[in-house]
Enzyme design. Structure first.
Site, PDB file in Angstrom:
ATOM      1  N   ARG A   1       0.843  -1.184   0.000  1.00 43.33           N
ATOM      2  CA  ARG A   1       0.000   0.000   0.000  1.00 43.33           C
ATOM      3  C   ARG A   1       0.886   1.245   0.000  1.00 43.33           C
ATOM      4  O   ARG A   1       1.962   1.249   0.611  1.00 43.33           O
ATOM      5  CB  ARG A   1      -0.831  -0.021   1.272  1.00 43.33           C
ATOM      6  CG  ARG A   1      -1.811   1.118   1.459  1.00 43.33           C
ATOM      7  CD  ARG A   1      -2.965   1.015   0.538  1.00 43.33           C
ATOM      8  NE  ARG A   1      -4.117   1.783   1.002  1.00 43.33           N
ATOM      9  CZ  ARG A   1      -5.147   2.054   0.230  1.00 43.33           C
ATOM     10  NH1 ARG A   1      -5.175   1.646  -1.023  1.00 43.33           N
ATOM     11  NH2 ARG A   1      -6.171   2.726   0.702  1.00 43.33           N
TER      12      ARG A   1
ATOM     13  N   THR B   1     -10.013   0.407  -9.938  1.00 47.46           N
ATOM     14  CA  THR B   1      -8.997  -0.398  -9.265  1.00 47.46           C
ATOM     15  C   THR B   1      -8.969  -1.641 -10.108  1.00 47.46           C
ATOM     16  O   THR B   1      -9.826  -1.812 -10.967  1.00 47.46           O
ATOM     17  CB  THR B   1      -9.460  -0.715  -7.822  1.00 47.46           C
ATOM     18  OG1 THR B   1      -9.402   0.469  -7.055  1.00 47.46           O
ATOM     19  CG2 THR B   1      -8.600  -1.760  -7.122  1.00 47.46           C
TER      20      THR B   1
HETATM   21  O1  DON Z   1      -8.121   1.037  -1.293  1.00 46.74           O
HETATM   22  C1  DON Z   1      -9.291   1.243  -1.533  1.00 46.74           C
HETATM   23  O2  DON Z   1     -10.206   0.741  -0.904  1.00 46.74           O
HETATM   24  C2  DON Z   1      -9.643   2.149  -2.699  1.00 46.74           C
HETATM   25  N1  DON Z   1      -8.536   3.008  -3.010  1.00 46.74           N
HETATM   26  C3  DON Z   1     -10.034   1.304  -3.850  1.00 46.74           C
HETATM   27  C4  DON Z   1     -10.471   2.130  -5.013  1.00 46.74           C
HETATM   28  C5  DON Z   1     -11.312   1.407  -5.962  1.00 46.74           C
HETATM   29  O3  DON Z   1     -11.628   0.253  -5.824  1.00 46.74           O
HETATM   30  C6  DON Z   1     -11.797   2.204  -7.103  1.00 46.74           C
HETATM   31  N2  DON Z   1     -12.745   1.496  -7.866  1.00 46.74           N
HETATM   32  N3  DON Z   1     -13.121   0.707  -8.493  1.00 46.74           N
END
Ligand code: DON
Length: 577
Positions: free
Chosen positions: A100, A375
């Site tokens: 992360r 994501t």
């Molecule tokens: O870490 C997280 O929970 C978010 N940054 C994830 C972002 C995300 O899944 C965007 N969309 N599909």
């Protein structure tokens, strides 16, 4: 050997799966092969994973190759300038790698607030102030260093080829570029790569990114130091400073990924491993399964109101508990308490099977949410049954929008996952607490839920993108598989629901609820809202008899394939390619 189900076997399958007693056999509607399987968001990335498996690599080799090709061909989420998590099972070793992003050392809690103390969302979403220190370069390298078997250069090679020789823009990528043209046009270097001549690349065009190919070549030669120190790191810092960012050379040089003990639990007869803090994903998944078992969820009718109601009630509580979570340094003890049998007993006991508990009775609600997406998750299983579930992100689509010109990659906007102002919703409508306040060096709380589950020689790896909807989307596919005995395709296809405590509503995909179920849920006190795509789940499985399968979620761009396919007809994912 492909299993052919005869009518009597089929009848037995249906009966046993209705009773929830079935170990998951190979899904006859999906291609199966003995050499491994990959499901990812992009055909070219899946092909890279397959190439590595076919060349004798294991699941980790294939996962790293897949991740790096995603960093080229799926720039809205695949990345070198972002971060992520992997949960893996190699032989009997079960591990979680946290790569992360971290907050830069100069990050301060007030950074995203105006003079009245209100959050200014653009600051944590766009440009370099939004960027955490990238974790992916170290993450992929560390996965391979510990578990890879093929030479490092070999697993980086498919990504180098894609960036240097070019790749074809898919309809999905063309659509995403079009949709995000405003963001991509804000920074000259980003526009030069992704909006040449001021226009997004059209579907079918070939894109080459020479600077990214050079970065990948350096990475193949020297590993993460090639990106996190020296001239590329200097270019990252210069791009950040040019646009008012605070990333420093020391931030980049100091970054380290961390091996963590996965969240482990037993549910419905399966062993499950998922991501611990700084993701809330594994905790929410563990709480979900723990409470559902206490509420006898598996025995209730599949599409009836009881199941949807109980999911909503369980998630309302799990997401309220999420308010306590943040970087492990702030909330490790809370995370352990939240999964204790005593807490799950107490929490489950407050659920009324007949009535919704208003979220206001669990904690105060400060305001309405906004949303955004992007994501990427992929899953790999190899011929030996080793499995990798890996979710990686820039956070918003194309991250902060800022591309480092000399390096060819985009920086993330992961700083928005902190609670800029604790108690106020972020872009996913998630209301988060002090534990997740901005602080130097901290890792922002995530919802990503890469997960591996196994029983009696059989193994599954799954996960999803989808912001706050990741844990609930992942949970439903897991439950469909391990509780209802669904084949992989049906487990993924079945419409989903979601609840996240705030706002106090069930979000439901079209057809997730029959009219009767919907009416009954309203009678029990639920507000129901429509929502597309609750997570895009990519899942792979290897059955006890060695058959590997993969399914990519039809809700999004996806591509799944198997190695050593044996006589099965092509699944819908293969037609996507
Ligand atoms: O870490 C997280 O929970 C978010 N940054 C994830 C972002 C995300 O899944 C965007 N969309 N599909």
């Amino acid at each position: 050997m492909k299993r052919i189900l005869r009518p009597t076997t089929l009848a037995a399958t249906v009966i046993l799966s209705c009773l929830g007693l079935l170990s998951c056999g190979a899904d006859p509607s999906v291609s199966a092969g003995t050499g491994g399987a990959v499901a990812s968001a992009a055909p070219r990335a899946t092909a890279a994973g397959l190439e590595i498996l076919e060349g004798g690599g294991n699941a980790v080799d294939a996962a790293v190759a897949t991740a790096l090709v995603l960093a080229v061909v799926h720039p809205n989420a695949g990345n070198l300038g972002g971060g992520g998590f992997a949960v893996i099972r190699m032989g009997d070793e079960v591990e979680a790698l946290d790569f992360r992003e971290t907050a830069p050392a100069a990050a301060r809690a007030e950074m995203y607030l105006d003079e009245n103390g209100e959050a200014v969302p653009d600051r944590s979403l766009i440009g370099p102030l939004a960027a955490g220190v990238p974790g992916s370069p170290h993450g992929y390298f560390e996965l391979h260093r510990r578990y890879g078997t093929l030479p490092w250069k070999r697993v980086v090679d498919p990504a180098i080829r894609a960036a240097r020789d070019g790749f074809v823009v898919t309809d999905r990528l063309a659509g995403a570029l079009e949709e995000n043209a405003d963001l991509l046009g804000r920074f000259e270097a980003t526009a030069a790569v992704w909006l040449p001549g001021g226009h997004p690349h059209g579907a079918g065009s070939i894109v080459r990114i020479p600077a990214l190919a050079e970065s990948l070549l350096a990475y193949a030669d020297r590993g993460p130091v090639a990106l996190m120190e020296g001239s590329i790191a200097a270019a990252v810092v210069a791009a950040s400073e040019r646009h008012g960012g605070i990333l420093s050379l020391k931030d980049l040089a100091d970054y380290r990924p961390i091996w963590r003990r996965p969240i482990r639990f037993r549910a419905f007869g399966w062993e499950v491993a998922s991501m611990p803090l700084p993701s809330s994903g594994g905790i929410i998944l563990g709480q979900t399964c723990g409470m559902l078992e206490r509420l006898d969820w598996a025995a209730r009718p599949r599409d009836g109101a009881d199941r949807a109601h109980l999911l909503a009630e369980v998630w309302r509580r799990a997401y309220a508990d999420r308010f306590l979570l943040g970087d492990p340094s702030t909330s490790q003890a809370a995370a352990e308490d939240l999964l204790s049998p005593e807490w799950l007993d107490l929490r489950a006991a407050t659920i009324d099977v007949e009535r919704a508990t208003p979220s206001d009775e669990i904690l105060p609600w400060p305001g309405p949410p906004t949303e955004s997406d992007q994501t990427t998750h992929f899953s790999v299983v190899d011929a030996e049954g080793n499995a990798v579930a890996l979710t990686t992100t820039l956070n918003g689509s194309f991250g902060s929008g800022l591309l480092v010109p000399e390096a060819g990659f985009l920086l993330n906007d992961e700083m928005d996952d902190f609670a800029a102002r604790p108690g106020r919703p972020n872009q996913f409508g998630l209301v988060q607490g002090e534990a997740n306040a901005v602080g130097p060096g901290k890792r922002m709380l995530s919802s990503m839920t890469p997960t591996v589950a196994w029983r009696d020689g059989e193994i599954l790896a799954l996960g999803a993108p989808g912001g706050s909807r990741i844990p609930t989307g992942t949970a439903q596919v897991l439950l469909n598989t391990v509780v209802d005995g669904d084949g992989l395709q049906s487990a993924v296809d079945r419409p989903r629901v979601h609840h996240q405590w705030r706002p106090d509503a069930i979000w439901a995909e079209a057809d997730a609820l029959t009219p009767e179920t919907r009416q009954e849920l309203i009678r029990r006190g639920h507000d129901i809202r429509k929502r597309n795509a609750i997570g895009l789940v990519q899942i792979v499985r290897r059955t006890a008899d060695g058959m590997c399968q993969a399914v990519a979620d039809p809700r999004g761009p996806g591509s799944a394939a198997v190695v050593g396919k044996q006589g099965a007809r092509p699944g819908p994912w293969e037609m996507n390619q």
